[in-house]
Design an enzyme around this catalytic site. Sequence first.
Site, PDB file in Angstrom:
ATOM      1  N   ASP A  73      45.891  38.090  38.080  1.00 32.71           N
ATOM      2  CA  ASP A  73      47.073  38.765  37.873  1.00 32.71           C
ATOM      3  C   ASP A  73      47.591  38.982  39.329  1.00 32.71           C
ATOM      4  OD1 ASP A  73      48.730  40.418  36.271  1.00 32.71           O
ATOM      5  OD2 ASP A  73      47.747  42.264  37.299  1.00 32.71           O
TER       6      ASP A  73
ATOM      7  N   GLU B  68      26.809  42.942  31.879  1.00 33.91           N
ATOM      8  CA  GLU B  68      27.585  43.754  32.691  1.00 33.91           C
ATOM      9  C   GLU B  68      27.775  42.928  33.887  1.00 33.91           C
ATOM     10  OE1 GLU B  68      25.384  45.142  30.707  1.00 33.91           O
ATOM     11  OE2 GLU B  68      26.071  46.867  29.842  1.00 33.91           O
TER      12      GLU B  68
END
Length: 586
Positions: free
Chosen positions: A556, A542
């Site tokens: 991005d 995680e």
Amino acid sequence: MISVEEHLAAILAAVRPAEPVRLPLSDCLGLVLCEDVRSLVDLPGFDNSAMDGYAVRSADVEGADPAVSGSAVTLPVVGEVAAGGVATVPVGPGEAVRIMTGAMVPEGADAIIRVEDTDGGTGSVEIREGAPVGTSVRPAGEDVRAGTVVLGAGSVIDARRTALLAATGHGHVLVRPCPRVAVVSTGAELVAPGQALRAGQIHDSNAHMLEAALSECGAVTTHRLAIGDEGSEVLRVVDELAGQVDAIITSGGVSMGAYDVVKEALRETSTVDFVQVRMQPGKPQGFGTVGARSVPLFALPGNPVSSYVSFEVFVRPALRTMMGLLPAGRPVLRARLMHQLGSPAGRTQVARAVAVRDDSGWHADPVWGQASHFIADLSRANAFLIIPPDVTELAAGDEVEMWLLDGAEGRLSAWEAKHGHTAPDSVGRAGPALTHVRADGSAQMVDVSAKKVTAREASAAGRVLLSPDAVAALRSGDVPKGDALAVARIAGIQAVKRTPDLIPLAHPIAVHGVKVDVDVADDAVEIRATVRTADRTGIEMEALTAVTVAALALIDMVKAVDKHARITDVRVVAKSGGRSGDWSES
Ligand code: AMP
Ligand code: MG
């Protein structure tokens, strides 16, 4: 078995420097000149101006001094001359001719006044500062006199010497030509890169590697062939090439297998010897001469690393000898090992390494895969470590002989110089067999129901390397898409909740807390995630997912500003709880 030195000596004894030929200057880079070259002209060819300005008689402007008001001299401009033009108008007493850099100095003139020291006039010119005789005049023959030897036989032609040959009038010179070489891959399994592979096939990398290596050492590949495993084909191709090229390099088919066609076929010619060299990699080697012109033939082993090492150790020195260069071409240095390195007894090991230099000298980090099929590790290396046959064990810090494969400057792009290699050796390597795969190959999620529920915490870190522009945009909040750091943080938190969907065998676990920190550093964004649970299995995946997805979200957001943004160093930095206990990076 013979030593590396013995095999190399046999090769060098059999190759001869090529016969000189006259070649156009543009084909001579890196070649050895075979004649003394005399200048056909004076350099400069005629007295010419070093400045844009005015050609004058020095005595006419003697008194002009910008510090003395009223001392400027005004002269009529009687003509103009530019580079390439002929100075037809002489400079008489009290006259000036406008002149450009490189133009012929007119008769009568003995100094050039810089345009900056005048009013730049065309009908007449005001000259504010005088100049002694000879100022800004480049006299004919000052650099080179016609007829003098400017470059001696034996000189290697580089860019600076090319300038000299061109300036002294030579369009062609006599040189030892670069060897024309045929590269022949053998093996029924080979397919050209770019073509689809069927079962059992591989791409032919040796042919392209050898072509590139030949080009790097100044030779030219005239033929690049891939033939199968037929002995008759080997003989036919070698026979045909022997009439056309200066050297032949084959790869594959020289070891002990059932299809070692090169060895079987060429042995019959009796002019090619197949030997075992005390070297690793590259033990099986073939060398001899073929055809009426006694063309050297190198039969190299097929494994890509063996082929490359063999080229460097045996073929390159031979080709350099044929070119009239010294056989040794690589800088040989001493380097300190960064890790321990084992070496086989009785063999010269040519280990591949990444060499770096700091204030204390060169350091060599042997690449992970030293077996002869590790092409990715070969590509990472920029150096060979030459470990003598009697050395079997070297410790970190030991000094070794090193050949630098890319010259002193290396092959670093500006990006790599700052951020390190584009392919860190943790990327792309297949690991050991998966523990979550059953004997029949099907995947399984490990049953953890018997494990105790405990409080667990894991932290992971990573970074996104960025250009200075991207860092500046993040700092000033000018990223066109918006708040990139906030988006990255949220993306990391969201990703934690989706980890079991993304990582096939990770258990869905109860996430009790997530913290994602995103900090802008000098040339990167540092990301750190800490995740907590109370469950039966660890929460490291995680934490790693949080860091990775935060990094992806950041990329991005900034890709319009920096299309080279790169994620590195994603790793677990600490964990606590669970059976394997507490652990932290430092
Ligand atoms: P060989 O000596 O022919 O048995 O080749 C030894 C190993 O090198 C085999 O795994 C071959 O498939 C491989 N090999 C041979 N030639 C090439 C080549 N041109 N490119 C890439 N691998 C090759
Ligand atoms: Mg083969």
